[in-house]
Design a protein around this motif. Structure first.
Motif: not given
Lengths: 281, 504
Positions: A117-118, A120-121, A209-210, A212-214, A216-217
């Motif tokens: 996931q990371v 792709r971010l 997942r959400q 982690r996305r937040t 990492f952003q």
């Protein structure tokens, strides 16, 4: 290669021995046998002697070559009632894979969930291979940097391993940093519901997942504000890795962002009781 | 699953409460006691909501700041206001001094030789002087002794792209080609001859690493090592140059580079140079050097770039002085293609200078072509590079020819008329060939490096696993997998597939 007999085939072999029934040839075979030779081919059933294959062998059978030994082993397996060409035994250099395949063996799930996931971010302009290389450099940085000094006021997830274990498991290190600063909620605004055209802020829980996305952003935001000390292709991954170390050591301002969101979420949870919102969440 | 957070206020139980949240703790406690009656009431003040009035005196008081603002303006402006630069990003003020010139490059090129996180490998032994030439050591990983590490670092043998920084201690894999090269070096020294060898092979197949092993072998056996770490530094016109007086056609020296080289030689070979003495006096140098002076003192004369080239010439003539008691010499260069072409330098007539007209490179080319006899024997090694290499068709051709000739000689099929059956020839329709290059490479030996075999791959992977850098069981299956992924055991590709991956 000696035949690999597992415990079940051994049991089967034992049971065959207990009854000592030699396979009876069919009448056609018998008839052919009689036509060919004058001596009787009928099995000696009442002689009281064990078949030769079951007699204890005093000396090993003379084996002329490796192929001969393999062939003899195959014959022996046929005698035990096993298929000599069992695909799990013969014909596969490394054996057959265990089914169902573990998730890591799947092409699409080759990397750890957080890592993929990371990665792709991290990607810019659709260049996944570059992002993957950056990811590898981040993990390498984590492996070679000294163990983090944890800050007790910024606790990591409960059950985290001691700091000295982290560098040798960089994937865990990365995942721990991201999961520890990940916010639990986000604020969702319902337009005009607070009266006077104001939006009504309601805390909404996030999926893993959400979250982690937040997180990492946020990390990427503070990375982009940092100045790089060197140059070259390792610079961006090293800045990201430095920020991850800073998160684990509690120095990063990402923690403040998390605290801020949680404060607002705690404050606005009264709005969950708003009758207008009831059916919408 | 139990939630790791307190669901009431989302503060983790293990958290020491920071000072900013301290007032909230009281509210929290109040919420607990008053929960059945008014669960959310104490938290309400935290919500920024506007209320028409308040019973609390503090809240009821009109805000001073807003009042002051309004009174100063006198009236409230309606409509849009012009804001300039609203699309500009808010830049954070950069703190601290900017990096000094060269600092960024130093950061990029910095070489780390140990990783304290890596587990020390218990069975790792240091190299002894004979280890690298011993066939019994094939498929073993051996560590570089500390002293040799310093010497190699001084002569810039380590490269930033190699994975030295991942392990506790720098160590090298002894492969078949290593033993081959080292035994050739030993044999040539035993006969007081010079081995002239070019290492070639695919990308990341270990050419520079074999060069490093050769240097290690030389250092361990008290040779003198002169190493040109990057040939491109000499020919891409990034260092100063000047014509050598009294040469026809003109040759060019590169004083700054040569000064750096002399210092590197001095640091790397300090012990041996201190025990080697000059045979003749050198009155032409800025400092008079009589005969029977240690070569270290001679090397110390080079303090300024102006004197660097004469000092280097004196040093070279001393090292190659016939009949004197000299240690064997290893002269090596990495990135051969850069010195086998026309350089980027220009003559005063603005014509491009051939690389072999640069004095230092001419020295190397001469030695590689067999024009120099080292008094105690030695080796001249050159490694090609595949990722950073200009086109050098003559070099490619010459190396291919030498390789074909070697193969034919090994097979023993020398044709009767002496014609070269399988040897590649020049393309008659191509004009880019260079006779000077082919003359230099006419009699070198060529060693092509390929992939390592599975036994060596296994030894390497066991070392990686023992260092904690490879988190997998090293069995036949894993070794085969990585070996195959790496294009039949190309060493650098094995590193990429195993160490430099996101699947750790």
């Amino acid at each position: 290669m000696p035949p690999r007999l597992n415990i079940w085939s051994a049991c089967r072999a034992l049971s065959t021995r207990a009854f000592a029934q030699r396979p009876q040839p069919g009448p056609a075979v018998l008839a052919r046998g009689m036509a060919d030779s004058t001596t009787s081919r009928l099995p000696e059933q009442n002689s009281g002697k064990l078949p030769p294959s079951m007699l204890p062998q005093s000396e090993t059978p003379a084996v002329t070559s490796k192929e001969n030994e393999t062939a003899l082993n195959q014959l022996r397996m046929i005698e035990y009632g096993l298929s000599s060409h069992d695909p799990s035994v013969e014909g596969h250099k490394y054996g057959v894979p265990e089914l169902p395949l573990p998730s890591q063996k799947h092409n699409k799930h080759r990397y750890d969930a957080v890592v993929s996931q990371v990665t792709r971010l991290l990607m810019k302009d659709g260049k996944l291979a570059k992002a993957q290389r950056d990811m590898a450099m981040i993990l390498n940085y984590l492996r070679t940097s000294p163990p983090p000094k944890l800050d007790p006021s910024r606790p990591l997830l409960p059950g985290a391993p001691p700091a000295s274990h982290l560098p040798l498991d960089p994937v865990l290190y990365l995942g721990l940093a991201i999961d520890s600063v990940a916010p639990l909620v986000k604020l969702r605004g319902f337009k005009g519901m607070a009266g006077g055209g104001k939006s009504l802020e309601v805390p909404v829980p996030l999926l893993a997942r959400q979250r982690r996305r937040t997180a990492f952003q946020w990390i990427l935001d503070s990375v982009n504000k940092k100045k790089s000390r060197g140059s070259g292709r390792t610079m961006f991954p090293h800045r990201v890795a430095e920020e991850i170390v800073a998160v684990v050591e509690g120095r990063s301002n990402v923690w403040d962002k998390r605290m801020q969101i949680h404060k607002l979420g705690t404050g606005s949870r009264a709005n969950l009781a708003n009758p207008q919102v009831k059916g919408l969440i | 699953m139990s939630a790791p957070n307190c669901l009431r206020c989302l503060v983790r139980p293990s958290a020491g409460i920071p000072s900013s949240t301290a007032p909230r703790t009281a509210a929290h406690a109040a919420a607990r006691t008053a929960a059945p009656l008014a669960p959310l009431a104490p938290l309400a003040p935290l919500v920024p909501r506007s209320a028409p009035f308040s019973t609390t005196a503090a809240n009821a008081r009109p805000k001073k700041e807003a009042q002051g603002k309004d009174s100063s303006k006198g009236h409230v402006r309606a409509g849009k206001r012009l804001t300039l630069g609203k699309f500009k990003k808010d830049r954070v003020a950069e703190k601290g001094r900017p990096p000094a010139p060269g600092e960024r490059k130093a950061y990029r090129k910095r070489i780390t030789l140990s990783n304290d996180n890596a587990i020390a490998v218990p069975w790792l032994t240091d190299l002894s002087p004979t280890d690298l030439a011993d066939p019994a050591n094939i498929a073993k990983v051996l560590a570089l002794p500390d002293e040799v590490q310093d010497q190699l670092r001084a002569s810039e043998a380590f490269k930033p792209t190699q994975c030295w920084g991942m392990f506790r201690k720098p160590a090298v894999l002894v492969r078949k080609e290593t033993v081959d090269v080292m035994s050739r070096m030993q044999a040539s020294v035993a006969k007081r001859q010079t081995l002239r060898l070019a290492l070639t092979g695919d990308k990341v197949s270990g050419k520079s690493m074999t060069l490093l092993q050769a240097m290690t072998h030389a250092f361990l056996n008290n040779w003198i090592v002169i190493h040109l770490p990057e040939a491109q530094e000499l020919t891409t016109a990034c260092t100063e140059y000047a014509p050598v007086p009294g040469t026809e056609p003109a040759q060019y020296m590169q004083p700054v580079y040569v000064l750096k080289l002399i210092q590197a030689i001095k640091r790397a070979n300090e012990k041996v140079l201190a025990k080697t003495y000059t045979v003749s006096a050198h009155p032409e140098l800025p400092q008079n050097i009589p005969a029977n002076t240690p070569l270290l003192a001679l090397a110390n004369v080079a303090k300024e770039p102006d004197a660097a080239w004469p000092v280097f010439q004196a040093l070279w003539s001393e090292l190659t002085a016939q009949g004197a008691n000299r240690p064997p010499i290893l002269f090596s260069l990495d990135g051969l293609a850069h010195v086998m072409k026309v350089s980027d330098y220009r003559s005063p007539a603005f014509e491009l200078i051939h690389a072999h007209d640069l004095a230092l490179i001419r020295l190397f080319a001469d030695a590689l072509g067999g024009g120099v006899q080292f008094p105690a024997g030695g080796a001249v090694l050159a490694a090609t590079s595949r990722s950073n290499a200009p086109r050098a068709p003559s070099m490619e051709l010459a190396l291919a020819q030498r390789e074909a000739e070697q193969a034919a000689r090994q097979k023993g099929d020398v044709s009767k008329d002496g014609s070269k059956a399988g040897v590649p020839q020049r393309d008659p329709f191509f004009r880019g060939y260079d006779d000077r290059v082919e003359a230099v490479l006419r009699s070198v030996q060529v060693l092509r490096l390929g992939g390592i075999d599975k036994l060596e791959a296994r030894a390497l992977m066991e070392y990686w696993a023992a260092s904690g850098m490879l988190r997998a069981t090293v069995d036949e299956k894993t070794v085969s997998e990585k070996w195959t992924l790496a294009g039949n055991g190309v060493l650098g590709e094995m590193e990429r597939a195993t160490l430099l991956t996101a699947r750790v």
